[in-house]
Design an enzyme around this catalytic site. Structure first.
Site, mmCIF file in Angstrom:
data_model
loop_
_atom_site.group_PDB
_atom_site.id
_atom_site.type_symbol
_atom_site.label_atom_id
_atom_site.label_comp_id
_atom_site.label_asym_id
_atom_site.label_seq_id
_atom_site.Cartn_x
_atom_site.Cartn_y
_atom_site.Cartn_z
ATOM 1 C CE LYS A 104 -4.439 -1.777 1.397
ATOM 2 N NZ LYS A 104 -5.435 -2.014 2.443
ATOM 3 N NE ARG A 158 -7.672 -8.082 0.692
ATOM 4 C CZ ARG A 158 -7.183 -7.253 -0.229
ATOM 5 N NH1 ARG A 158 -6.157 -6.464 0.043
ATOM 6 N NH2 ARG A 158 -7.736 -7.218 -1.433
HETATM 7 C C1 7PJ Z 1 -8.255 -4.302 1.966
HETATM 8 C C2 7PJ Z 1 -9.299 -5.114 1.533
HETATM 9 C C3 7PJ Z 1 -7.926 -4.285 3.360
HETATM 10 C C4 7PJ Z 1 -9.694 -5.880 3.675
HETATM 11 C C5 7PJ Z 1 -8.483 -4.034 -0.153
HETATM 12 C C6 7PJ Z 1 -5.557 -3.013 -1.765
HETATM 13 C C7 7PJ Z 1 -6.884 -2.359 -1.759
HETATM 14 N N1 7PJ Z 1 -10.015 -5.897 2.372
HETATM 15 N N2 7PJ Z 1 -9.435 -4.926 0.194
HETATM 16 N N3 7PJ Z 1 -8.677 -5.094 4.163
HETATM 17 N N4 7PJ Z 1 -7.747 -3.649 0.895
HETATM 18 N N5 7PJ Z 1 -10.389 -6.629 4.533
HETATM 19 O O1 7PJ Z 1 -5.404 -4.228 -1.583
HETATM 20 O O2 7PJ Z 1 -4.576 -2.253 -1.981
HETATM 21 O O3 7PJ Z 1 -7.032 -3.587 3.860
HETATM 22 S S1 7PJ Z 1 -8.287 -3.478 -1.800
#
Ligand code: 7PJ
Length: 284
Positions: free
Chosen positions: A225, A259
Site C-alpha cells: 500500500k 491479507r
Molecule cells: C483491503 C481489503 C484491506 C480488507 C483491499 C488493496 C486495496 N479488504 N481490500 N482489508 N484492501 N479486509 O489491496 O490495496 O485492507 S483493496
C-alpha cells in the site's frame, strides 16, 4: 509477551479456522481489468485459478477474491459487471476443488449472496456492512463469517482516529447482531489506506492493540500500500520489505490474519515472529 486472543471461527460446511498464535495468511486474488486477469473469459478464470494455486503453494490459508478495485481514484463498478468478473472465477475455483477457504471482497449484498452460493465461505466487506446493511442478512442466512473493515470518508477529522474507528466498528457489530450474526462470526479490520493520511496509517499501526477492546479477531491489509510506497518512494513492486515490516509489527500487536500479495515471504516472516513470541513449534 502473549498478546494473541484465541478465537474459533466456524465456516459453513463444518470446517473452522483457529485464530490465535499461528498467523493466517490470506492471499489476494484480484480479478479486475488492471490485474493479470479480469475473470471475464475462460482463459482469465483459468489464469486466476492458477494464481490461487500458486498462492496456496506458498502457504496461503485463505484466498480473497475481489472484482472491484477500491484503490483511491478507481471507478466503482456495477453489480452485473462485478458478478461477470468474480462468478466465473469462483465457479472455476470450486470446480478445481481448491483447498483453502475463499472469501469474497465485496460490499454489495447481491454479489455476496451469489458468491456464497458459488462456494465463497467468508464475506470481506470493506464498507463494514454500512453501505448495504442487507449484506449482514446474507451472511446470517448462509452462516458465513464477515470481515468488517473501517472505511469512513465522513469521519470528523478533528477527533481521535482510533476512538472514531471503534465507534464505527461498534456500529458495524450492531448491524451484524441485529441480523442475527453473533460477534463470534465477525473479524475486524482497521482498513489501512482507506481515507487515512500517511500519519494516520502509522499511528494506527502503532495503536493497533487498542482495537482488542472489541473482542474480535483482527485482520490487517497493508500489502504494497501507499503508506509504504510514499514513505520509501517505491513502486508497488518494490514494497515487499516494507510490507513485511508492517506484518511483523501488526502480528506483535495481536493481529491474526494478514491479507497480502506476496504470501511466501510474509509467511516466513510471520513464522519467525510466531517462534519469537511463543517459541518454535514442537519438532522443528
Ligand atoms: C483491503 C481489503 C484491506 C480488507 C483491499 C488493496 C486495496 N479488504 N481490500 N482489508 N484492501 N479486509 O489491496 O490495496 O485492507 S483493496
Amino acid at each position: 509477551m502473549m498478546v494473541h486472543g484465541a478465537h474459533r471461527l466456524d465456516l459453513p460446511g463444518g470446517d473452522h479456522l483457529e485464530l490465535g498464535r499461528r498467523a493466517l495468511v490470506m492471499g489476494i486474488l484480484n480479478v479486475t481489468p488492471d490485474s493479470f486477469s479480469d475473470g471475464g473469459s475462460h482463459d482469465d478464470a483459468a489464469r486466476a485459478v492458477a494464481h490461487a494455486r500458486l498462492l496456496i503453494g506458498e502457504g496461503a490459508d485463505l484466498i480473497d477474491v475481489g472484482g472491484e478495485s477500491t484503490r483511491p481514484g478507481a471507478e466503482p463498478v456495477g453489480v452485473q459487471a462485478e458478478l461477470d468478473r468474480v462468478m466465473p472465477v469462483l465457479d472455476a475455483l470450486a470446480a478445481d476443488g481448491i483447498a483453502a477457504p475463499v472469501s469474497i471482497d465485496t460490499y454489495k449484498a447481491l454479489v455476496a449472496d451469489q458468491a456464497v452460493q458459488a462456494g465463497a465461505r467468508i464475506i470481506n466487506d470493506v464498507r463494514g456492512l454500512q453501505r448495504e446493511p442487507e449484506i449482514a442478512d446474507v451472511a446470517a442466512l448462509h452462516g458465513v463469517p464477515v470481515i468488517i473493515m473501517h472505511w469512513d470518508e465522513a469521519r470528523d477529522r478533528d477527533r481521535d482516529l482510533v476512538s472514531e474507528m471503534i465507534r464505527f466498528l461498534e456500529q458495524s457489530l450492531q448491524i451484524a447482531e441485529r441480523a442475527g450474526l453473533s460477534r463470534q462470526r465477525v473479524i475486524i479490520d482497521p482498513g489501512f489506506g482507506f481515507a487515512k493520511t500517511l500519519d494516520e496509517n502509522y499511528a494506527l499501526l502503532r495503536r493497533l492493540g487498542e482495537l482488542h477492546v472489541l473482542g474480535c479477531p483482527l485482520l490487517v491489509g497493508t500489502s504494497r500500500k501507499s503508506m509504504i510506497g510514499r514513505l520509501l518512494d517505491k513502486t508497488a513492486g518494490e514494497r515487499l520489505p516494507g510490507t513485511i515490516a508492517t506484518s511483523v509489527l501488526a502480528y506483535c500487536a495481536g493481529a491474526h490474519i494478514f491479507r497480502v500479495h506476496d504470501v511466501g515471504a510474509n509467511r516466513d516472516a510471520l513464522r519467525v515472529s510466531e517462534a519469537t513470541l511463543y517459541g518454535p513449534p514442537a519438532g522443528s
